[in-house]
Design an enzyme around this catalytic site. Structure first.
Site, mmCIF file in Angstrom:
data_model
loop_
_atom_site.group_PDB
_atom_site.id
_atom_site.type_symbol
_atom_site.label_atom_id
_atom_site.label_comp_id
_atom_site.label_asym_id
_atom_site.label_seq_id
_atom_site.Cartn_x
_atom_site.Cartn_y
_atom_site.Cartn_z
ATOM 1 N N SER A 103 -2.707 -7.357 2.785
ATOM 2 C CA SER A 103 -3.193 -7.875 4.897
ATOM 3 C C SER A 103 -3.697 -9.381 5.388
ATOM 4 O O SER A 103 -3.122 -9.339 6.432
ATOM 5 C CB SER A 103 -4.445 -7.033 4.821
ATOM 6 O OG SER A 103 -3.980 -4.909 4.239
ATOM 7 N N HIS A 121 0.667 -1.703 0.032
ATOM 8 C CA HIS A 121 0.412 -0.165 -0.045
ATOM 9 C C HIS A 121 0.577 0.792 -0.033
ATOM 10 O O HIS A 121 1.066 2.386 -0.951
ATOM 11 C CB HIS A 121 -0.496 -0.073 0.514
ATOM 12 C CG HIS A 121 -1.805 -0.921 1.460
ATOM 13 N ND1 HIS A 121 -1.741 -1.803 1.643
ATOM 14 C CD2 HIS A 121 -2.903 -1.973 0.538
ATOM 15 C CE1 HIS A 121 -3.051 -2.819 2.033
ATOM 16 N NE2 HIS A 121 -3.574 -2.426 0.960
ATOM 17 N N ARG A 169 -1.864 -6.081 -8.342
ATOM 18 C CA ARG A 169 -1.245 -6.965 -7.850
ATOM 19 C C ARG A 169 -0.871 -8.611 -8.971
ATOM 20 O O ARG A 169 -0.317 -8.856 -9.192
ATOM 21 C CB ARG A 169 -1.093 -8.653 -7.013
ATOM 22 C CG ARG A 169 -1.071 -6.983 -5.952
ATOM 23 C CD ARG A 169 -0.823 -7.474 -4.063
ATOM 24 N NE ARG A 169 -2.168 -7.765 -3.891
ATOM 25 C CZ ARG A 169 -3.497 -7.794 -3.393
ATOM 26 N NH1 ARG A 169 -2.845 -7.855 -1.750
ATOM 27 N NH2 ARG A 169 -4.494 -7.581 -2.834
ATOM 28 N N LYS A 175 -18.286 -6.704 8.681
ATOM 29 C CA LYS A 175 -16.567 -7.255 8.157
ATOM 30 C C LYS A 175 -16.308 -7.052 9.558
ATOM 31 O O LYS A 175 -15.960 -6.768 10.498
ATOM 32 C CB LYS A 175 -15.364 -6.361 7.204
ATOM 33 C CG LYS A 175 -15.204 -7.119 5.979
ATOM 34 C CD LYS A 175 -14.707 -6.765 5.243
ATOM 35 C CE LYS A 175 -14.296 -6.852 4.936
ATOM 36 N NZ LYS A 175 -13.249 -6.062 3.210
#
Ligand code: ADP
Length: 154
Positions: free
Chosen positions: A127, A16, A89, A40
């Site tokens: 993450s 990030h 990515r 979440k």
């Protein structure tokens, strides 16, 4: 021009950081928007996720950190921002970002998503991998921005 970088950042990683530092060469300001979704489960609270990023960019006046819980396009409209920043990515990320971009432009036609491709060095960092390592008691120092100790935010 200001760009908004939305994400969970649970936690903010070297990957990030690389996206933000590269975006600072293209935009005059980067607003990092830490998402909060009631459904979440996060490892870090939204305040901790935001604090880590604020500490990292404490000397960079062109970075602002906010916490938000609604639609990304609504926060953009509210702030008069018309560019969203995302990192990619893999093909899987690309497919996901493509679908989100279409939805966002349907909701807010003025918005454009700017995608920066990951530096190959950071491609494996996510993450979720960091959270997995933390869960099993491993060391995540090599995946975190320099000078940041995740333990300070847990
Ligand atoms: P979200 O839950 O919104 O996907 P993340 O915090 O996982 O939030 O990621 C925010 C953005 O950063 C996404 O666009 C993601 O693809 C990108 N990103 C995450 N890790 C990397 C990395 N290592 N290199 C480049 N981009 C990354």
């Amino acid at each position: 021009m200001t760009v908004l970088f939305p994400g969970s950042f649970d936690p903010f990683t070297l990957g990030h950081e690389d996206i933000v530092r590269r975006a600072l060469k293209l935009f005059s300001k980067v607003v990092i928007a830490v998402g909060y979704n009631i459904d979440k489960k996060y490892m870090l609270t939204s305040e901790s996720r935001a604090q880590l990023i604020k500490d990292l960019f404490k000397d960079e006046k062109r970075v602002e950190v906010i916490i938000y819980d609604g639609l990304t396009v609504d926060i953009c409209r509210e702030k008069g921002i018309t560019s969203i920043l995302r990192g990619v990515r893999s093909i899987r990320d690309f497919e996901y970002e493509t679908s989100i971009d279409i939805i966002n432009r349907t909701l807010y036609p003025e918005i454009e998503t700017i995608i920066l491709l990951t530096d190959p060095e950071y491609a494996p960092i996510s993450s979720s991998v960091v959270r997995e390592i933390v869960f099993h008691g491993g060391c995540v120092k090599k995946f975190m921005p320099e000078g940041i100790s995740l333990e300070d935010y847990l």
